[in-house]
Motif scaffolding. Structure first.
Motif, PDB file in Angstrom:
ATOM      1  N   ALA A 143       0.723  -1.242  -0.116  1.00  0.00           N
ATOM      2  CA  ALA A 143      -0.184   0.012   0.056  1.00  0.00           C
ATOM      3  C   ALA A 143       1.116   1.271   0.045  1.00  0.00           C
ATOM      4  N   THR A 144       0.577   2.205  -0.659  1.00  0.00           N
ATOM      5  CA  THR A 144       1.232   3.647  -0.794  1.00  0.00           C
ATOM      6  C   THR A 144       0.343   4.653  -0.772  1.00  0.00           C
ATOM      7  N   LEU A 145       0.918   5.732  -0.719  1.00  0.00           N
ATOM      8  CA  LEU A 145       0.363   7.125  -0.398  1.00  0.00           C
ATOM      9  C   LEU A 145       0.718   7.987  -1.481  1.00  0.00           C
ATOM     10  N   THR A 146       0.055   8.826  -2.240  1.00  0.00           N
ATOM     11  CA  THR A 146       0.751   9.754  -3.267  1.00  0.00           C
ATOM     12  C   THR A 146       0.362  10.985  -2.728  1.00  0.00           C
ATOM     13  N   HIS A 147       1.160  12.073  -2.557  1.00  0.00           N
ATOM     14  CA  HIS A 147       1.022  13.371  -2.407  1.00  0.00           C
ATOM     15  C   HIS A 147       1.865  14.235  -2.768  1.00  0.00           C
ATOM     16  N   ASN A 148       1.444  15.357  -3.799  1.00  0.00           N
ATOM     17  CA  ASN A 148       2.241  16.374  -4.292  1.00  0.00           C
ATOM     18  C   ASN A 148       3.072  15.480  -5.361  1.00  0.00           C
ATOM     19  N   THR A 153       5.207   9.487  -3.841  1.00  0.00           N
ATOM     20  CA  THR A 153       4.640   8.273  -3.371  1.00  0.00           C
ATOM     21  C   THR A 153       5.594   7.668  -2.302  1.00  0.00           C
ATOM     22  N   TYR A 154       4.555   7.291  -1.231  1.00  0.00           N
ATOM     23  CA  TYR A 154       5.519   6.835   0.001  1.00  0.00           C
ATOM     24  C   TYR A 154       4.855   5.406   0.336  1.00  0.00           C
ATOM     25  N   LYS A 155       5.648   4.547   0.898  1.00  0.00           N
ATOM     26  CA  LYS A 155       5.113   3.387   1.283  1.00  0.00           C
ATOM     27  C   LYS A 155       4.628   3.608   2.651  1.00  0.00           C
ATOM     28  N   ILE A 156       3.182   3.224   2.846  1.00  0.00           N
ATOM     29  CA  ILE A 156       2.546   3.401   4.079  1.00  0.00           C
ATOM     30  C   ILE A 156       3.170   2.667   5.243  1.00  0.00           C
ATOM     31  N   SER A 157       3.742   1.482   4.864  1.00  0.00           N
ATOM     32  CA  SER A 157       4.673   0.793   6.043  1.00  0.00           C
ATOM     33  C   SER A 157       5.911   1.595   6.400  1.00  0.00           C
ATOM     34  N   GLU A 158       6.365   2.509   5.692  1.00  0.00           N
ATOM     35  CA  GLU A 158       7.453   3.279   6.133  1.00  0.00           C
ATOM     36  C   GLU A 158       7.291   4.563   6.619  1.00  0.00           C
ATOM     37  N   LEU A 159       6.014   5.011   6.894  1.00  0.00           N
ATOM     38  CA  LEU A 159       5.656   6.118   7.193  1.00  0.00           C
ATOM     39  C   LEU A 159       5.974   6.353   8.796  1.00  0.00           C
ATOM     40  N   PRO A 160       5.965   7.570   9.279  1.00  0.00           N
ATOM     41  CA  PRO A 160       6.076   7.424  10.855  1.00  0.00           C
ATOM     42  C   PRO A 160       5.038   7.307  11.579  1.00  0.00           C
ATOM     43  N   GLU A 161       4.907   6.782  12.725  1.00  0.00           N
ATOM     44  CA  GLU A 161       3.581   6.286  13.396  1.00  0.00           C
ATOM     45  C   GLU A 161       2.607   7.538  13.117  1.00  0.00           C
ATOM     46  N   GLU A 162       3.140   8.874  13.676  1.00  0.00           N
ATOM     47  CA  GLU A 162       2.268   9.829  13.595  1.00  0.00           C
ATOM     48  C   GLU A 162       1.350  10.101  12.172  1.00  0.00           C
ATOM     49  N   ALA A 163       2.107   9.904  11.250  1.00  0.00           N
ATOM     50  CA  ALA A 163       1.801  10.111   9.662  1.00  0.00           C
ATOM     51  C   ALA A 163       0.683   9.035   9.465  1.00  0.00           C
TER      52      ALA A 163
END
Length: 66
Positions: free
Chosen positions: A7-12, A15-25
């Motif tokens: 799973a990923t998140l794309t912003h601006n 693309t970010y891997k959700i599993s690699e996002l900081p806990e707050e994000a």
């Protein structure tokens, strides 16, 4: 067996891997998803209320003296 796509998140355009996002994000992403779900639920409830109002208006028109 097919490889499961992460799973990923794309912003601006990034693309970010959700599993690699900081806990707050990840927490804020869950909050956004919960808010979107509530908005969809409220839109359905609004549509039901608008349909009921229309039916009541029609019934009122038919109940008015001729």
């Amino acid at each position: 067996m097919a490889k499961k796509e992460e799973a990923t998140l794309t912003h601006n355009d990034k693309t970010y891997k959700i599993s690699e996002l900081p806990e707050e994000a990840r927490k804020q992403l869950l909050n956004v998803q919960a808010a979107e779900s509530e908005i969809r639920h409220l839109q359905i409830r609004l549509a039901i209320a608008q349909t009921a109002r229309s039916a009541y208006q029609q019934a009122l028109i038919e109940a008015l003296p001729k």
